[in-house]
Design a protein around this motif. Structure first.
Motif, mmCIF file in Angstrom:
data_model
loop_
_atom_site.group_PDB
_atom_site.id
_atom_site.type_symbol
_atom_site.label_atom_id
_atom_site.label_comp_id
_atom_site.label_asym_id
_atom_site.label_seq_id
_atom_site.Cartn_x
_atom_site.Cartn_y
_atom_site.Cartn_z
ATOM 1 N N ARG A 1 0.825 -1.210 0.000
ATOM 2 C CA ARG A 1 0.000 0.000 0.000
ATOM 3 C C ARG A 1 0.853 1.252 0.000
ATOM 4 N NH1 ARG A 1 -2.640 0.861 5.613
ATOM 5 N NH2 ARG A 1 -0.438 1.324 5.993
ATOM 6 N N ASP A 2 1.901 1.264 0.808
ATOM 7 C CA ASP A 2 2.700 2.477 0.959
ATOM 8 C C ASP A 2 3.618 2.727 -0.231
ATOM 9 O OD1 ASP A 2 1.495 2.850 3.405
ATOM 10 O OD2 ASP A 2 3.096 1.870 4.539
ATOM 11 N N ASP A 3 4.251 1.670 -0.750
ATOM 12 C CA ASP A 3 5.145 1.839 -1.894
ATOM 13 C C ASP A 3 5.361 0.474 -2.533
ATOM 14 O OD1 ASP A 3 7.191 2.324 -3.735
ATOM 15 O OD2 ASP A 3 8.047 3.924 -2.504
ATOM 16 N N GLN A 4 4.601 0.205 -3.573
ATOM 17 C CA GLN A 4 4.642 -1.110 -4.190
ATOM 18 C C GLN A 4 5.994 -1.407 -4.825
ATOM 19 O OE1 GLN A 4 1.090 -2.447 -6.307
ATOM 20 N NE2 GLN A 4 2.376 -3.080 -8.019
ATOM 21 N N LEU A 5 6.596 -0.412 -5.467
ATOM 22 C CA LEU A 5 7.891 -0.631 -6.110
ATOM 23 C C LEU A 5 8.974 -0.925 -5.081
ATOM 24 C CD1 LEU A 5 7.844 2.134 -8.881
ATOM 25 C CD2 LEU A 5 7.484 -0.340 -9.148
ATOM 26 N N ALA A 6 8.952 -0.180 -3.976
ATOM 27 C CA ALA A 6 9.945 -0.418 -2.928
ATOM 28 C C ALA A 6 9.759 -1.796 -2.313
ATOM 29 C CB ALA A 6 9.845 0.668 -1.862
ATOM 30 N N ALA A 7 8.495 -2.194 -2.102
ATOM 31 C CA ALA A 7 8.228 -3.507 -1.529
ATOM 32 C C ALA A 7 8.714 -4.616 -2.462
ATOM 33 C CB ALA A 7 6.735 -3.654 -1.255
ATOM 34 N N ALA A 8 8.470 -4.446 -3.755
ATOM 35 C CA ALA A 8 8.918 -5.451 -4.721
ATOM 36 C C ALA A 8 10.437 -5.534 -4.771
ATOM 37 C CB ALA A 8 8.353 -5.122 -6.102
ATOM 38 N N SER A 9 11.097 -4.381 -4.624
ATOM 39 C CA SER A 9 12.561 -4.376 -4.658
ATOM 40 C C SER A 9 13.160 -5.082 -3.455
ATOM 41 C CB SER A 9 13.074 -2.932 -4.726
ATOM 42 O OG SER A 9 12.802 -2.247 -3.512
ATOM 43 N N LEU A 10 12.377 -5.181 -2.362
ATOM 44 C CA LEU A 10 12.846 -5.875 -1.158
ATOM 45 C C LEU A 10 12.502 -7.361 -1.165
ATOM 46 C CD1 LEU A 10 11.962 -3.193 1.537
ATOM 47 C CD2 LEU A 10 14.230 -3.774 0.658
ATOM 48 N N GLY A 11 11.910 -7.820 -2.270
ATOM 49 C CA GLY A 11 11.657 -9.251 -2.412
ATOM 50 C C GLY A 11 10.242 -9.691 -2.109
ATOM 51 N N ILE A 12 9.322 -8.769 -1.871
ATOM 52 C CA ILE A 12 7.929 -9.139 -1.610
ATOM 53 C C ILE A 12 7.258 -9.514 -2.930
ATOM 54 C CG2 ILE A 12 5.691 -8.330 -0.775
ATOM 55 C CD1 ILE A 12 7.138 -6.517 1.166
ATOM 56 N N ASN A 13 6.625 -10.661 -2.947
ATOM 57 C CA ASN A 13 5.897 -11.111 -4.126
ATOM 58 C C ASN A 13 4.581 -10.337 -4.209
ATOM 59 O OD1 ASN A 13 4.295 -12.561 -6.026
ATOM 60 N ND2 ASN A 13 5.543 -14.393 -5.686
ATOM 61 N N VAL A 14 4.539 -9.328 -5.051
ATOM 62 C CA VAL A 14 3.401 -8.407 -5.107
ATOM 63 C C VAL A 14 2.115 -9.142 -5.459
ATOM 64 C CG1 VAL A 14 2.434 -6.403 -6.294
ATOM 65 C CG2 VAL A 14 4.861 -6.439 -5.672
ATOM 66 N N ALA A 15 2.139 -9.916 -6.534
ATOM 67 C CA ALA A 15 0.927 -10.599 -7.001
ATOM 68 C C ALA A 15 0.413 -11.583 -5.962
ATOM 69 C CB ALA A 15 1.204 -11.315 -8.313
ATOM 70 N N ARG A 16 1.321 -12.291 -5.315
ATOM 71 C CA ARG A 16 0.916 -13.318 -4.360
ATOM 72 C C ARG A 16 0.200 -12.711 -3.165
ATOM 73 N NH1 ARG A 16 5.024 -16.972 -0.640
ATOM 74 N NH2 ARG A 16 3.402 -18.086 0.531
ATOM 75 N N PHE A 17 0.759 -11.658 -2.586
ATOM 76 C CA PHE A 17 0.166 -11.121 -1.358
ATOM 77 C C PHE A 17 -1.059 -10.262 -1.637
ATOM 78 C CE2 PHE A 17 4.280 -12.451 0.216
ATOM 79 C CZ PHE A 17 3.914 -13.034 1.421
ATOM 80 N N LYS A 18 -1.131 -9.657 -2.795
ATOM 81 C CA LYS A 18 -2.387 -9.010 -3.182
ATOM 82 C C LYS A 18 -3.498 -10.054 -3.278
ATOM 83 C CE LYS A 18 -0.984 -4.918 -5.853
ATOM 84 N NZ LYS A 18 -1.029 -4.304 -7.212
ATOM 85 N N MET A 19 -3.178 -11.180 -3.890
ATOM 86 C CA MET A 19 -4.174 -12.224 -4.066
ATOM 87 C C MET A 19 -4.575 -12.838 -2.735
ATOM 88 S SD MET A 19 -6.135 -13.587 -6.211
ATOM 89 C CE MET A 19 -5.388 -12.927 -7.702
ATOM 90 N N LEU A 20 -3.629 -12.980 -1.808
ATOM 91 C CA LEU A 20 -3.969 -13.513 -0.489
ATOM 92 C C LEU A 20 -4.961 -12.604 0.225
ATOM 93 C CD1 LEU A 20 -0.553 -14.872 0.886
ATOM 94 C CD2 LEU A 20 -2.614 -16.191 0.385
ATOM 95 N N GLY A 21 -4.686 -11.307 0.213
ATOM 96 C CA GLY A 21 -5.614 -10.365 0.827
ATOM 97 C C GLY A 21 -6.964 -10.370 0.141
ATOM 98 N N TRP A 22 -6.964 -10.486 -1.180
ATOM 99 C CA TRP A 22 -8.191 -10.513 -1.971
ATOM 100 C C TRP A 22 -9.018 -11.764 -1.663
ATOM 101 C CZ3 TRP A 22 -11.022 -7.221 -4.457
ATOM 102 C CH2 TRP A 22 -11.810 -7.567 -5.559
#
Length: 299
Positions: free
Chosen positions: A160-181
């Motif tokens: 939510r705060d910074d998707q690009l920064a989170a992705a650069s730190l290794g967070i799987n964006v698609a996976r965790f969006k889908m988990l919350g969804w």
């Protein structure tokens, strides 16, 4: 009023997981509410399934819808994502009306207890409905706390705060969006099933209502978006207000509900853009600090 408050409150808590924690501003969560309600009703009446299988399959259908809608929609961001979710709700409402021989169409779908299996589970007293709805509301809140304080919650807030920064730190964006969804879809689907059990009548104009979708978002925004208590505060403020306005001042005066929504939103945007929860905290914290503390006697 309280039963409906708990049902809508579940959907608001569910919206806060993806919209408040995750920053994905969906305005189409009524899709899961309507899918859960209609799938349960159709399985119970048309296919004569038992109560428990109908509930489980209805929630599985809501989960499948979340996966089908989520993967393409999460390629969009901001207001484009919100518009995509609105489009899905409108499409489902149209389909529900179009297949009227199966869904009842615009006239609605009735779950007459004499026509369905599990009649003893549908024909309960009002206190039992109240206790079940309250228990589900509390369960939704507990799940929200678990998500918020766990890894999924921290990752969602990072996205939510910074998707690009989170992705650069290794967070799987698609996976965790889908988990919350998915969590949001399941909780909203449970709310839809509970609504079908309680009212025993469904209409596409309510189950797949854009107004209801907006209400699921407005409640956490007013209470405090992204906070645990925000959806609870907003639920007990907005839902009884809507219910009283429509039942006590129905007809022409029922529209006053939406006027009050608008006034509250304008006032919040001006004076409390972060919602009521932080404002209430500034009042309760000094009071809590002023109260005497209880501890072991001094030696």
């Amino acid at each position: 009023m309280l039963v409906l408050t708990f049902i809508i409150g579940m959907a608001a808590i569910a919206w806060n997981i993806i919209g408040g924690f995750g920053g994905q501003f969906s305005l189409g969560n009524a899709m899961f509410f309507g899918i859960g309600a209609y799938a349960f009703a159709i399985l119970l009446v048309r296919f004569q399934l038992g109560f428990v299988p109908a509930v489980l399959i209805a929630l599985a259908v809501a989960l499948l819808a979340a996966l089908i809608v989520g993967y393409p929609s999460f390629q969009l961001t901001g207001h484009y994502f919100a518009l995509a979710t609105i489009t899905v709700v409108e499409g489902l409402r149209f389909l529900t009306r179009f297949f009227n021989e199966f869904t009842g169409g615009a006239q609605g779908f009735s779950l007459v207890p004499a026509l369905v299996r599990g009649v003893e589970l549908l024909d309960m007293g009002r206190y039992m409905y109240y206790l079940i709805a309250l228990s589900l509301f509390m369960l939704a809140f507990i799940i929200s706390v678990w998500v918020r304080r766990g890894k999924v919650g921290y990752y969602l807030m990072a996205l939510r705060d910074d998707q690009l920064a989170a992705a650069s730190l290794g967070i799987n964006v698609a996976r965790f969006k889908m988990l919350g969804w998915v969590v949001t879809a399941l909780l909203t689907g449970v709310a839809g099933v509970m609504y079908a059990i309680y009212t025993q009548f469904l209409s596409p104009g309510y189950a797949f209502s854009i107004t209801q979708s907006v209400l699921y978002a407005v409640i956490p925004i007013i209470g405090g978006i992204g906070t645990l208590a925000g959806p609870v505060i907003g639920t007990f403020l907005m839902v009884p207000l809507e219910h009283i306005a429509q039942t006590q001042y129905g007809g022409t005066y029922g529209a006053v509900t939406y006027v009050v929504y608008g006034i509250l939103l304008i006032l919040l945007i001006i004076y409390a853009p972060e919602g009521l929860r932080p404002k209430l905290k500034t009042i309760t914290d000094p009071v809590a600090r002023a109260l005497p503390t209880v501890g072991p006697p001094s030696s």
